[in-house]
Design an enzyme around this catalytic site. Structure first.
Site, mmCIF file in Angstrom:
data_model
loop_
_atom_site.group_PDB
_atom_site.id
_atom_site.type_symbol
_atom_site.label_atom_id
_atom_site.label_comp_id
_atom_site.label_asym_id
_atom_site.label_seq_id
_atom_site.Cartn_x
_atom_site.Cartn_y
_atom_site.Cartn_z
ATOM 1 N N HIS A 57 14.518 29.269 -4.669
ATOM 2 C CA HIS A 57 14.681 29.679 -3.273
ATOM 3 C C HIS A 57 14.587 31.192 -3.116
ATOM 4 O O HIS A 57 15.040 31.739 -2.111
ATOM 5 C CB HIS A 57 16.034 29.207 -2.740
ATOM 6 C CG HIS A 57 16.271 27.747 -2.875
ATOM 7 N ND1 HIS A 57 15.423 26.803 -2.324
ATOM 8 C CD2 HIS A 57 17.243 27.049 -3.517
ATOM 9 C CE1 HIS A 57 15.880 25.582 -2.612
ATOM 10 N NE2 HIS A 57 16.971 25.712 -3.333
ATOM 11 N N HIS A 220 14.985 21.708 -0.447
ATOM 12 C CA HIS A 220 14.613 21.109 -1.725
ATOM 13 C C HIS A 220 13.483 20.099 -1.564
ATOM 14 O O HIS A 220 13.178 19.349 -2.481
ATOM 15 C CB HIS A 220 15.812 20.394 -2.360
ATOM 16 C CG HIS A 220 17.022 21.247 -2.481
ATOM 17 N ND1 HIS A 220 18.031 21.245 -1.541
ATOM 18 C CD2 HIS A 220 17.387 22.144 -3.422
ATOM 19 C CE1 HIS A 220 18.969 22.105 -1.906
ATOM 20 N NE2 HIS A 220 18.605 22.657 -3.034
#
Length: 334
Positions: A57, A220
């Protein structure tokens, strides 16, 4: 799969080694425990701020370690929570005597492991720990990774605002209350145009047709609200902003911070185009955009897509947002 990697099993450690080499004046990195620290931590008398989560991320969270934001970030494997031992080590290392705040995105593994670490820190070292869990995603109530709403874009804004308050020397309880206020004042929603590929998996997480997008995607790659036919940027912005405004706590006349966040594979020209659509919608609703942020700050590897976050502001939050920050991923005034 084409990725700039060596062995998929070594991606996180080698990336952390690269961060240490790229930012030696700002960071130090514990490669064994996979924790990134601001170089001068612990800062005596300052509340320590610790966050973390699965890698993939970037720049969140390691890129937000430094003056005016985090004191430490724990890096899990790609899309996998760090473990309590990492969080315990980080908590102990950044405690400057004023306590530690854990900033945790609402994903089951993160919440459970940070809770265990807080208990360990209290029992083993007597460190006072408070926790805020971010849950700003309006797309879905529950997902594959969560009980309740997911923590997404507000996490970045919260780390900046609370980080400024910690630099001012505010006490732990006040900072924890501020973190709760920021979380409750922001809402987010995202969309995906493509999937991403986890290095160890070697294939896309999901498939999307050329003529469709996923509304409400998670960071995700977990499913969102639904798949819809591809549309113009103006229509896509409307589909993101409307659900946010329906849920955003805001009084008439209160300004907002508007945050358009790229998911990793969307070029900045498209992100700025989308920001223009977002601010146009807000202007028609008579909502002032007092502050803004555009760019890749909480990504999902190479996923094409973006998210929109709106945060209701007051004078204190504006002042804290404007305060100096100096991290690899966010920097101004310092």
């Amino acid at each position: 799969m084409k990725k700039l990697i060596n062995d998929p099993e070594d991606v996180v450690v080698e990336a952390l080694r690269g961060m240490a080499a790229a930012h030696p004046d700002h960071l130090r990195v514990d490669l064994e425990k996979k924790v990134i620290y601001r170089k001068d931590a612990p800062v005596r008398g300052k509340v320590g701020l610790v966050s973390g989560g699965g890698s993939g991320h970037e720049p969140m969270h390691g890129g937000f370690v430094g003056l005016g934001m985090l004191d430490a970030a724990c890096a899990g494997e790609v899309f996998t929570s760090p473990v309590p031992d990492q969080m315990m080590a980080a908590t102990t290392a950044v405690d400057g005597g004023a306590g530690v705040l854990h900033i945790v995105k609402n994903y089951t593994g993160d919440v459970m492991n940070f809770e265990m670490a807080a208990e360990m820190a209290d029992a083993d070292s007597g460190i006072q720990v408070r926790t805020v869990v971010t849950n700003d995603d309006v797309a879905v109530k529950d997902s594959l990774y969560t009980a309740g709403r997911r923590g997404v874009g507000v996490t970045v804004l919260l780390e900046k605002i609370v980080g400024a308050a910690a630099e001012q020397g505010r006490p732990l309880e006040e900072i924890a209350d501020l973190a709760t206020k920021v979380n409750e004042s922001g809402r987010s929603m995202g969309l995906a145009l493509t999937s991403c590929t986890v290095p160890s998996a070697g294939k896309p997480t999901f498939e999307l047709g050329d003529d469709e997008f996923e509304l409400g995607i998670g960071i995700h790659g977990e499913p969102g609200r639904e798949r819809r036919p591809m549309a113009s940027a103006r229509e896509l912005a409307q589909q993101l902003v409307e659900p946010i405004l329906e849920d955003l706590p805001r009084k008439d006349g209160q300004p907002v911070l508007a945050f358009v966040n790229g998911m990793g594979g969307t070029p900045l020209i498209e992100q700025y185009l989308m920001f223009n659509e977002v601010q146009t919608i807000l202007a028609k609703a008579d909502i002032q955009v007092a502050r803004s942020l555009v760019g890749n700050y909480i990504t999902s590897l190479e996923m094409a897509g973006l998210s929109v976050t709106l945060l209701t502001l007051d004078d204190d939050l504006i002042g804290l947002w404007d305060a100096p920050v100096n991290t690899p991923g966010l920097r101004w005034g310092a």
